[in-house]
Write a protein that holds these residues in place. Structure first.
Motif, PDB file in Angstrom:
ATOM      1  N   VAL A 150       0.818  -1.220   0.000  1.00  0.00           N
ATOM      2  CA  VAL A 150       0.000   0.000   0.000  1.00  0.00           C
ATOM      3  C   VAL A 150       0.853   1.273   0.000  1.00  0.00           C
ATOM      4  O   VAL A 150       0.632   2.161  -0.836  1.00  0.00           O
ATOM      5  CB  VAL A 150      -1.000  -0.004   1.180  1.00  0.00           C
ATOM      6  CG1 VAL A 150      -1.682   1.359   1.305  1.00  0.00           C
ATOM      7  CG2 VAL A 150      -2.037  -1.095   0.977  1.00  0.00           C
ATOM      8  N   PRO A 151       1.836   1.430   0.907  1.00  0.00           N
ATOM      9  CA  PRO A 151       2.647   2.649   0.838  1.00  0.00           C
ATOM     10  C   PRO A 151       3.464   2.751  -0.443  1.00  0.00           C
ATOM     11  O   PRO A 151       3.706   3.855  -0.943  1.00  0.00           O
ATOM     12  CB  PRO A 151       3.558   2.547   2.069  1.00  0.00           C
ATOM     13  CG  PRO A 151       3.571   1.117   2.442  1.00  0.00           C
ATOM     14  CD  PRO A 151       2.226   0.593   2.065  1.00  0.00           C
ATOM     15  N   ASN A 152       3.865   1.607  -0.999  1.00  0.00           N
ATOM     16  CA  ASN A 152       4.586   1.646  -2.268  1.00  0.00           C
ATOM     17  C   ASN A 152       3.684   2.116  -3.399  1.00  0.00           C
ATOM     18  O   ASN A 152       4.112   2.861  -4.285  1.00  0.00           O
ATOM     19  CB  ASN A 152       5.167   0.269  -2.585  1.00  0.00           C
ATOM     20  CG  ASN A 152       6.542   0.055  -2.003  1.00  0.00           C
ATOM     21  OD1 ASN A 152       7.537   0.598  -2.484  1.00  0.00           O
ATOM     22  ND2 ASN A 152       6.610  -0.723  -0.941  1.00  0.00           N
ATOM     23  N   MET A 153       2.416   1.684  -3.383  1.00  0.00           N
ATOM     24  CA  MET A 153       1.465   2.144  -4.394  1.00  0.00           C
ATOM     25  C   MET A 153       1.260   3.647  -4.306  1.00  0.00           C
ATOM     26  O   MET A 153       1.263   4.357  -5.324  1.00  0.00           O
ATOM     27  CB  MET A 153       0.129   1.417  -4.202  1.00  0.00           C
ATOM     28  CG  MET A 153       0.156  -0.056  -4.547  1.00  0.00           C
ATOM     29  SD  MET A 153      -1.351  -0.939  -4.020  1.00  0.00           S
ATOM     30  CE  MET A 153      -2.581  -0.140  -5.071  1.00  0.00           C
ATOM     31  N   ILE A 154       1.091   4.143  -3.090  1.00  0.00           N
ATOM     32  CA  ILE A 154       0.905   5.587  -2.907  1.00  0.00           C
ATOM     33  C   ILE A 154       2.139   6.335  -3.365  1.00  0.00           C
ATOM     34  O   ILE A 154       2.049   7.362  -4.066  1.00  0.00           O
ATOM     35  CB  ILE A 154       0.598   5.900  -1.430  1.00  0.00           C
ATOM     36  CG1 ILE A 154      -0.730   5.265  -1.013  1.00  0.00           C
ATOM     37  CG2 ILE A 154       0.556   7.414  -1.201  1.00  0.00           C
ATOM     38  CD1 ILE A 154      -1.007   5.353   0.481  1.00  0.00           C
ATOM     39  N   ALA A 155       3.317   5.816  -3.007  1.00  0.00           N
ATOM     40  CA  ALA A 155       4.568   6.515  -3.320  1.00  0.00           C
ATOM     41  C   ALA A 155       4.799   6.631  -4.822  1.00  0.00           C
ATOM     42  O   ALA A 155       5.170   7.706  -5.316  1.00  0.00           O
ATOM     43  CB  ALA A 155       5.739   5.804  -2.652  1.00  0.00           C
ATOM     44  N   VAL A 156       4.588   5.534  -5.567  1.00  0.00           N
ATOM     45  CA  VAL A 156       4.920   5.573  -6.991  1.00  0.00           C
ATOM     46  C   VAL A 156       3.974   6.470  -7.767  1.00  0.00           C
ATOM     47  O   VAL A 156       4.370   7.111  -8.756  1.00  0.00           O
ATOM     48  CB  VAL A 156       4.948   4.153  -7.606  1.00  0.00           C
ATOM     49  CG1 VAL A 156       6.011   3.297  -6.939  1.00  0.00           C
ATOM     50  CG2 VAL A 156       3.591   3.470  -7.546  1.00  0.00           C
ATOM     51  N   VAL A 157       2.709   6.537  -7.355  1.00  0.00           N
ATOM     52  CA  VAL A 157       1.766   7.425  -8.043  1.00  0.00           C
ATOM     53  C   VAL A 157       1.993   8.878  -7.612  1.00  0.00           C
ATOM     54  O   VAL A 157       2.010   9.792  -8.434  1.00  0.00           O
ATOM     55  CB  VAL A 157       0.312   6.999  -7.774  1.00  0.00           C
ATOM     56  CG1 VAL A 157      -0.653   7.971  -8.453  1.00  0.00           C
ATOM     57  CG2 VAL A 157       0.068   5.587  -8.289  1.00  0.00           C
ATOM     58  N   ALA A 158       2.193   9.082  -6.308  1.00  0.00           N
ATOM     59  CA  ALA A 158       2.383  10.440  -5.803  1.00  0.00           C
ATOM     60  C   ALA A 158       3.645  11.081  -6.346  1.00  0.00           C
ATOM     61  O   ALA A 158       3.699  12.302  -6.545  1.00  0.00           O
ATOM     62  CB  ALA A 158       2.422  10.421  -4.274  1.00  0.00           C
ATOM     63  N   ALA A 159       4.696  10.283  -6.597  1.00  0.00           N
ATOM     64  CA  ALA A 159       5.961  10.843  -7.084  1.00  0.00           C
ATOM     65  C   ALA A 159       5.780  11.588  -8.402  1.00  0.00           C
ATOM     66  O   ALA A 159       6.405  12.626  -8.637  1.00  0.00           O
ATOM     67  CB  ALA A 159       6.996   9.733  -7.244  1.00  0.00           C
ATOM     68  N   SER A 160       4.906  11.068  -9.259  1.00  0.00           N
ATOM     69  CA  SER A 160       4.679  11.723 -10.551  1.00  0.00           C
ATOM     70  C   SER A 160       3.750  12.925 -10.435  1.00  0.00           C
ATOM     71  O   SER A 160       3.649  13.737 -11.356  1.00  0.00           O
ATOM     72  CB  SER A 160       4.093  10.728 -11.557  1.00  0.00           C
ATOM     73  OG  SER A 160       2.837  10.239 -11.110  1.00  0.00           O
ATOM     74  N   LYS A 161       3.059  13.054  -9.286  1.00  0.00           N
ATOM     75  CA  LYS A 161       2.112  14.148  -9.079  1.00  0.00           C
ATOM     76  C   LYS A 161       2.719  15.303  -8.293  1.00  0.00           C
ATOM     77  O   LYS A 161       2.495  16.470  -8.613  1.00  0.00           O
ATOM     78  CB  LYS A 161       0.868  13.642  -8.342  1.00  0.00           C
ATOM     79  CG  LYS A 161       0.176  12.450  -8.989  1.00  0.00           C
ATOM     80  CD  LYS A 161      -0.477  12.821 -10.296  1.00  0.00           C
ATOM     81  CE  LYS A 161      -1.262  11.625 -10.859  1.00  0.00           C
ATOM     82  NZ  LYS A 161      -1.917  11.946 -12.150  1.00  0.00           N
ATOM     83  N   VAL A 162       3.473  14.970  -7.240  1.00  0.00           N
ATOM     84  CA  VAL A 162       3.985  16.016  -6.341  1.00  0.00           C
ATOM     85  C   VAL A 162       5.495  16.100  -6.331  1.00  0.00           C
ATOM     86  O   VAL A 162       6.069  16.983  -5.680  1.00  0.00           O
ATOM     87  CB  VAL A 162       3.473  15.801  -4.898  1.00  0.00           C
ATOM     88  CG1 VAL A 162       1.962  15.836  -4.865  1.00  0.00           C
ATOM     89  CG2 VAL A 162       3.987  14.482  -4.322  1.00  0.00           C
ATOM     90  N   GLY A 163       6.158  15.199  -7.043  1.00  0.00           N
ATOM     91  CA  GLY A 163       7.612  15.255  -7.109  1.00  0.00           C
ATOM     92  C   GLY A 163       8.284  14.205  -6.247  1.00  0.00           C
ATOM     93  O   GLY A 163       7.786  13.828  -5.183  1.00  0.00           O
ATOM     94  N   ALA A 164       9.422  13.724  -6.713  1.00  0.00           N
ATOM     95  CA  ALA A 164      10.165  12.704  -5.991  1.00  0.00           C
ATOM     96  C   ALA A 164      10.699  13.235  -4.667  1.00  0.00           C
ATOM     97  O   ALA A 164      10.786  12.508  -3.677  1.00  0.00           O
ATOM     98  CB  ALA A 164      11.325  12.189  -6.854  1.00  0.00           C
ATOM     99  N   GLY A 165      11.081  14.506  -4.640  1.00  0.00           N
ATOM    100  CA  GLY A 165      11.608  15.095  -3.412  1.00  0.00           C
ATOM    101  C   GLY A 165      10.579  15.122  -2.307  1.00  0.00           C
ATOM    102  O   GLY A 165      10.883  14.827  -1.147  1.00  0.00           O
ATOM    103  N   PHE A 166       9.331  15.487  -2.632  1.00  0.00           N
ATOM    104  CA  PHE A 166       8.257  15.531  -1.638  1.00  0.00           C
ATOM    105  C   PHE A 166       8.017  14.143  -1.062  1.00  0.00           C
ATOM    106  O   PHE A 166       7.920  13.968   0.161  1.00  0.00           O
ATOM    107  CB  PHE A 166       6.982  16.075  -2.277  1.00  0.00           C
ATOM    108  CG  PHE A 166       5.855  16.306  -1.288  1.00  0.00           C
ATOM    109  CD1 PHE A 166       5.586  17.576  -0.829  1.00  0.00           C
ATOM    110  CD2 PHE A 166       5.072  15.250  -0.823  1.00  0.00           C
ATOM    111  CE1 PHE A 166       4.560  17.804   0.081  1.00  0.00           C
ATOM    112  CE2 PHE A 166       4.051  15.466   0.083  1.00  0.00           C
ATOM    113  CZ  PHE A 166       3.795  16.744   0.537  1.00  0.00           C
TER     114      PHE A 166
END
Length: 325
Positions: free
Chosen positions: A111-127
């Motif tokens: 679950v956290p990996n799913m959130i992370a990979v989608v969020a990275a393209s939306k809010v940035g890898a740094g965030f």
């Protein structure tokens, strides 16, 4: 430490210097500090790869799905080819307990990996990388709530500082678009899942089972769950085209997962959940730097303040005298 040559190989095929270097590297990776730096670095690299996925034709969840499967298969094969014996304690394995453990571990992993990979393209890898800095303070907070540790003033102040950093990081997401703002909030749930997983895996570690087997089982369960989710949502599970870049990205993520999660469980077994949580600190610093170098993501003042606040929290939690969980 097992010999680096297989049962059918002659020792003359590998130079003594190469053997000594391999043994030295393996011994180094038995040290908690080395494990911490390697696993934290891989965690940050995974975030960078996730952000790069759409540009190379991958849906982030499809890339994650096949990377998890490849990582599980790679870790299984690597552990068997290395000649190292599976760690056993002599205790009988409770298969029902193991199945429950792997089910919950797989859920808390994917679950956290799913959130992370989608969020990275939306809010940035740094965030997203910065969100990994919070599990240390949250793991301690959960340990106190579960009465696994006593509340100590210094460590309690560290938790408050870490939560302050979370507020600052959430505030930095308010400047994003509406969709990205929602994803920034989702990203802040990542450390909650990670902290719960740290506590759960330590308390419920099945007797008689070694770290590599648990890592492979956790990833296998995570793959099944994610594959079912992608099928239900109609997620395209292949890249738009099999370019060299798309194939290389998948290969890189598989290699990272193969090493990362084998070492992850080894670190948890040797150092405990609170120490393990410090991988997020390494990932946050590394990911922030990589986000700037690879994607030119310049952190704003709020994010820099969040880094400082979380840093203070980590120092205070670390300096407080820990109790064995």
């Amino acid at each position: 430490m097992a010999d680096t040559t297989g049962p059918g190989q002659q020792h003359g095929a590998v130079s003594p210097g190469t053997v000594r270097a391999g043994v030295a590297a393996a011994k180094l990776l038995d040290q908690p500090v080395a494990l911490l730096l390697v696993v934290g670095g891989f965690l940050a690299l995974s975030t960078i790869i996730a952000k790069a996925a759409p540009g190379l034709g991958w849906h982030p969840l499809a890339l994650l799905q096949w990377a998890i499967l490849g990582g599980a298969a790679g870790l299984f094969a690597l552990s068997r080819m290395s000649g190292r014996k599976v760690v056993r304690t002599g205790d009988p394995v409770d298969r029902r307990q193991l199945a429950i453990y792997l089910g919950f571990s797989g859920l808390l992993f994917v679950v956290p990996n799913m959130i992370a990979v989608v969020a990275a393209s939306k809010v940035g890898a740094g965030f997203v990388s910065l969100s990994y800095a919070f599990p240390l303070v949250l793991t301690y907070a959960f340990a106190v709530l579960l009465r696994l540790e006593r509340l100590q003033l210094m460590r309690g102040a560290g938790v408050l500082a870490g939560l302050g950093g979370a507020v600052l990081l959430a505030g930095s997401g308010s400047k994003l678009s509406l969709e990205a703002s929602w994803w920034s909030l989702f990203a802040l749930t990542i450390p909650v899942f990670l902290a719960v997983g740290n506590i759960y895996r330590t308390l419920k570690w099945p007797k008689g089972v070694g770290p590599v087997d648990l890592a492979v089982g956790m990833m296998a369960v995570g793959f099944v769950g994610l594959a079912a989710f992608n099928a239900a949502m109609g997620t395209p599970v292949a890249p738009a085209s099999w370019t060299t870049g798309a194939a290389a990205l998948l290969a890189a993520q598989i290699a990272i997962f193969t090493l990362q999660y084998g070492l992850y469980f080894r670190l948890q077994q040797t150092a405990g959940p609170v120490y393990l949580s410090q991988i997020g600190s390494v990932a946050a610093v590394t990911g922030l730097g990589l986000g700037y170098l690879v994607f030119a993501e310049v952190p704003d003042l709020a994010r820099l303040a969040a880094v400082a606040s979380v840093g203070v929290g980590i120092v205070l939690v670390t300096l407080g005298r820990p109790r064995t969980l």
